[in-house]
Design a protein around this motif. Structure first.
Motif, PDB file in Angstrom:
ATOM      1  N   MET A 103       0.879  -1.263  -0.042  1.00  0.00           N
ATOM      2  CA  MET A 103      -0.013  -0.142  -0.018  1.00  0.00           C
ATOM      3  C   MET A 103       0.842   1.071  -0.005  1.00  0.00           C
ATOM      4  O   MET A 103       0.688   2.171  -0.590  1.00  0.00           O
ATOM      5  N   PHE A 104       1.980   1.368   0.875  1.00  0.00           N
ATOM      6  CA  PHE A 104       2.814   2.486   0.736  1.00  0.00           C
ATOM      7  C   PHE A 104       3.369   2.597  -0.563  1.00  0.00           C
ATOM      8  O   PHE A 104       3.623   3.579  -1.022  1.00  0.00           O
ATOM      9  N   ALA A 105       3.974   1.410  -1.222  1.00  0.00           N
ATOM     10  CA  ALA A 105       4.470   1.687  -2.749  1.00  0.00           C
ATOM     11  C   ALA A 105       3.417   2.189  -3.744  1.00  0.00           C
ATOM     12  O   ALA A 105       3.837   3.125  -4.575  1.00  0.00           O
ATOM     13  N   GLU A 106       2.090   1.442  -3.574  1.00  0.00           N
ATOM     14  CA  GLU A 106       1.195   2.177  -4.292  1.00  0.00           C
ATOM     15  C   GLU A 106       0.735   3.491  -4.293  1.00  0.00           C
ATOM     16  O   GLU A 106       0.416   4.159  -5.126  1.00  0.00           O
ATOM     17  N   LEU A 107       0.965   4.133  -3.137  1.00  0.00           N
ATOM     18  CA  LEU A 107       0.902   5.650  -2.653  1.00  0.00           C
ATOM     19  C   LEU A 107       2.026   6.431  -3.157  1.00  0.00           C
ATOM     20  O   LEU A 107       1.759   7.469  -2.684  1.00  0.00           O
ATOM     21  N   GLY A 108       2.986   5.640  -3.543  1.00  0.00           N
ATOM     22  CA  GLY A 108       4.117   6.646  -4.100  1.00  0.00           C
ATOM     23  C   GLY A 108       5.535   6.526  -3.147  1.00  0.00           C
ATOM     24  O   GLY A 108       6.507   7.057  -3.718  1.00  0.00           O
TER      25      GLY A 108
END
Length: 396
Positions: free
Chosen positions: A42-47
């Motif tokens: 989720m952190f990665a998908e949020l940038g």
């Protein structure tokens, strides 16, 4: 792969950023399974720039939530293995670990060691039982954590056993999401004060808090411990699932009087219009609903209820959900590496998240990560074996 920005249009003239809202945030993830990797994805998908620290020996169970970050293989048993992670932590905003209590400390990577190097870092800890308590050092899985909180006992039909809600309620609802919320809140505090802290995210805590409404219902509205005897657990005929003529299923959630009225109208059961709260008639009402749904196929009922406020919807399989017109219109799913994946959520009007690409091979980007993060002594760490650079497909 198609591009899914998971965004909603902003005001005229606005241009959405190409990176997510966490662009510029660096995360170190000590590799694990389940709720920790979900949070990292989720952190990665949020940038965020998420780096996963893998061990030289491949895990017995493959992490299927490994998308969206680069992998660096570090031998934590090597004298300079933990030092490598600490050097990464010096340049990170967040560190995530999901070990049993005390393991990170024994590796020399506990909060005290990390905060000596980076006082502003947010240290996120993901466990089932939490960092203390009689069960803290014992093994468990989703089903064990939710069983202790009362939630598993509450799911199921009257007279039947508790039903297992996959591992969505514990691992990801009470685990990953609470870890993400806690870490982001602590990050906000750290940005304002320069003070990092430890976030103790335990599934038993998260699931219990997630059940706040049910605890309130127990206190104020007579919710009981009798499984299948309450409003939202199949105790009422107008909040249940019914089989259709072709073996499909339809979900009914007509709680409010106006929605209930529309439901019985479309079912062709006007005689039940004034009986919604007459508990003495619920057995007969349930049978009337059951007979009505059994008279038509699921597709036929879809046409009847489409676009109405009867709160009745088909129960779709995973493969059917991908093609549902509403979900398709919102682009809820995309394709990555040849398979269907959910798009990032929630959606942002200015800084949309993006589908995270597969991890690739474990350790294939070790040198790249150390160089990008400006970690000192890259060549020495690789030469002495504290960090492993792998370039072959077999290394995943």
């Amino acid at each position: 792969m198609t591009d899914n920005t998971a965004s909603t249009p902003g005001p005229a003239g606005d241009q959405a950023a190409t990176a997510g809202p966490l662009s510029g945030i660096r995360v170190v993830e000590l590799a694990g399974l389940g709720p920790g990797p979900m949070a990292s994805m989720m952190f990665a998908e949020l940038g965020a720039d998420v780096v996963r620290v893998d061990r030289p020996t491949p895990p017995a169970i493959t992490d299927v939530l490994d998308r969206g970050r680069r992998s660096i293989v570090v031998d934590l048993k090597h004298p300079n293995g933990p030092e490598t992670v600490l050097r990464l932590a010096e340049r990170a905003d967040i560190l995530l670990e999901g070990y049993r209590p005390g393991v990170a400390e024994r590796l020399g990577l506990g909060p005290a060691e990390v905060h000596r190097r980076n006082p502003a870092l947010v240290y996120g800890r993901m466990t089932g039982w939490g960092q203390h308590g009689p069960r803290a050092h014992t093994a468990g899985h989703d089903i064990n954590y939710i069983s202790l909180t009362g939630t598993l006992a509450a799911i199921g039909r009257a007279g039947g056993p508790p039903q297992i809600p996959l591992n969505l309620l514990g691992d990801f609802g009470g685990g990953s999401l609470y870890l993400v919320v806690g870490v982001l809140a602590a990050l906000h505090h750290a940005r304002a004060t320069g003070q990092g802290q430890v976030v103790d995210a335990a599934i038993v805590d998260g699931v219990s808090h997630l059940s706040a409404m049910i605890w309130a219902e127990r206190r104020y509205n007579g919710w009981t411990d009798d499984r299948g005897g309450n409003v939202l657990d199949s105790g009422t005929p107008y909040y249940d699932v019914y089989e259709t003529a072709d073996g499909g299923w339809f979900a009914v959630g007509a709680l409010e009087p106006q929605f209930y009225a529309r439901l019985v109208e479309l079912l062709g059961l006007p005689e039940w219009a004034d009986a919604q709260e007459d508990r003495s008639r619920w057995p007969q009402m349930r049978e009337a609903f059951r007979s009505a749904f059994a008279a038509r196929t699921r597709a036929e009922w879809e046409k009847v209820f489409d676009g109405t406020d009867a709160c009745a919807s088909p129960v779709l399989s995973w493969s059917e959900a991908v093609h549902d017109p509403h979900l398709a219109a919102r682009r809820v799913h995309d394709v990555v590496d040849g398979g269907d994946v959910p798009a990032p959520a929630p959606r942002f009007s200015r800084t949309p998240g993006r589908i995270a690409e597969p991890l690739g091979h474990r350790g294939s980007r070790s040198r790249e990560v150390l160089t990008d993060w400006r970690v000192a002594g890259v060549d020495e760490l690789l030469a002495e074996g504290a960090v492993v650079q792998r370039d072959t497909p077999a290394a995943r």
